[in-house]
Enzyme design. Structure first.
Site, PDB file in Angstrom:
ATOM      1  CD  GLU A   1      -2.580   1.142   2.729  1.00 13.23           C
ATOM      2  OE1 GLU A   1      -3.541   1.926   2.859  1.00 13.23           O
ATOM      3  OE2 GLU A   1      -2.278   0.291   3.597  1.00 13.23           O
TER       4      GLU A   1
ATOM      5  CE  LYS B   1      -7.592   1.723   3.196  1.00 10.16           C
ATOM      6  NZ  LYS B   1      -6.373   2.050   3.983  1.00 10.16           N
TER       7      LYS B   1
ATOM      8  CB  CYS C   1      -4.839  -1.459   4.463  1.00  9.44           C
ATOM      9  SG  CYS C   1      -3.940  -1.428   6.040  1.00  9.44           S
TER      10      CYS C   1
END
Length: 328
Positions: A58, A145, A190
């Protein structure tokens, strides 16, 4: 030759590709240095391990600003925080851009499919994004995200349903070169991995190689990755940053400003690769820079679905249904 083998010829592991996760970090928010690091590590994964697919962490391009507050408080911002955001904004990249062109060039030169976490700049907003780069077609997709975690919401916007791709990619078998291996690749960043409906959506699209760019270096992360592999009957490739204070600019916030030390750990790695039946194939690693590589036998996905298909025979659509808004 028995009847079964005559009508159903089978070569063990012929439906296999080789994939790697890269444990490394952004180079002091320096784009040029970080791209050089990307190229070095991708070439090493290809030349040493024979990797066909690599996953980077990430925010590998653009950086993950661990311990930064951007001087943000409920109801108040500060000039210093705004200046810090300018620096971070300038470290991000547009998609597409010369930076993604460079990534595509390395992908093409090595023949390696790349999944990478980047900080994307779009007009005035930053997004935590994963890009998919094909060695033949170049940049083929991106995923933003959906929900930045906690204070990440100060600096990143939210993605929407229009960037939830599962990318179909054909590879040459790493075991039987005359065979083609068809795969479906997704990326979940994540703590998005704690969103059950997002996982279910990707399962419904048939993800087989579930890529996880992350900075979560807690020991409990391994349990989550093994659970997802078991639940989705997919390979999970989790790539985490490993960073120390020296990997950030000298004035970057740290956990203890009174005890600065170049070797103090900021993000502690823990990258790993897990099979569809929850077996750890590689890792977790705590090395500052590492490449974990494993053979992914795509038939293992079907072996797993024999007794558990979370969106098929082990679901109850008469009781539960998933609705997804995939419009921009």
């Amino acid at each position: 030759m028995n009847k079964s083998s005559r009508f159903f010829p089978y070569l063990p592991m012929a439906n296999t590709i080789r994939a790697s996760v890269i444990q490394s970090c952004t180079a002091r928010f320096n784009l040029s240095e970080t791209l050089d690091k990307f190229e070095k590590l991708t070439r090493l994964a290809k030349e040493r391990d024979g990797s066909q697919l690599v996953v980077f962490p990430e925010g590998f391009i653009g950086g993950y600003p661990k311990w930064s507050t951007f001087s943000c408080f409920v109801g108040e911002r500060s000039p210093e925080g705004r200046d810090e955001f300018v620096k971070y904004y300038n470290a991000a990249v547009e998609i597409p851009s010369p930076a993604t062109d460079r990534i595509a060039e390395v992908s093409k030169a090595t023949g390696v499919f790349v999944v990478m976490g980047v900080i994307e700049r779009d007009v005035g907003t930053l997004y935590c994004t994963a890009i998919f780069v094909d060695p033949v077609e170049g940049l083929v997709a991106k995923h933003r995200k959906l929900l930045p975690t906690a204070c990440e919401r100060f600096i990143w916007g939210q993605g929407d349903g229009s960037t939830l791709p599962v990318v179909a990619k054909k590879f040459q078998s790493s075991v039987e070169p005359t065979r083609t291996v068809e795969t479906k690749i997704s990326a979940t960043i994540c703590w998005e991995n704690f969103m059950p409906l997002l996982r279910t959506y990707y399962y419904s699209l048939g993800t087989q190689i579930y890529c996880v760019p992350t900075v979560d270096s807690r020991e409990t992360w391994e349990s989550s990755m093994r659970h997802i592999a078991l639940e989705g009957r997919c390979f999970v490739l989790s790539a985490c940053q490993f960073a120390t204070e020296k990997d950030y600019p000298p004035d970057h916030p740290v956990a203890d400003a009174s005890n600065r030390n170049p070797d103090n750990i900021m993000i502690n790695g823990g990258s790993l690769i897990v099979s569809p039946l929850g077996k750890v194939l590689a890792g977790p690693t705590r090395k500052p820079e590492d490449i974990l590589t494993a053979d992914l036998d795509l038939d293992d996905v079907i072996r797993g679905k024999f007794d558990l298909d979370a969106v098929g025979h082990y679901s109850r659509p008469d009781v539960f249904q998933l609705k997804a808004n995939i419009s921009p």
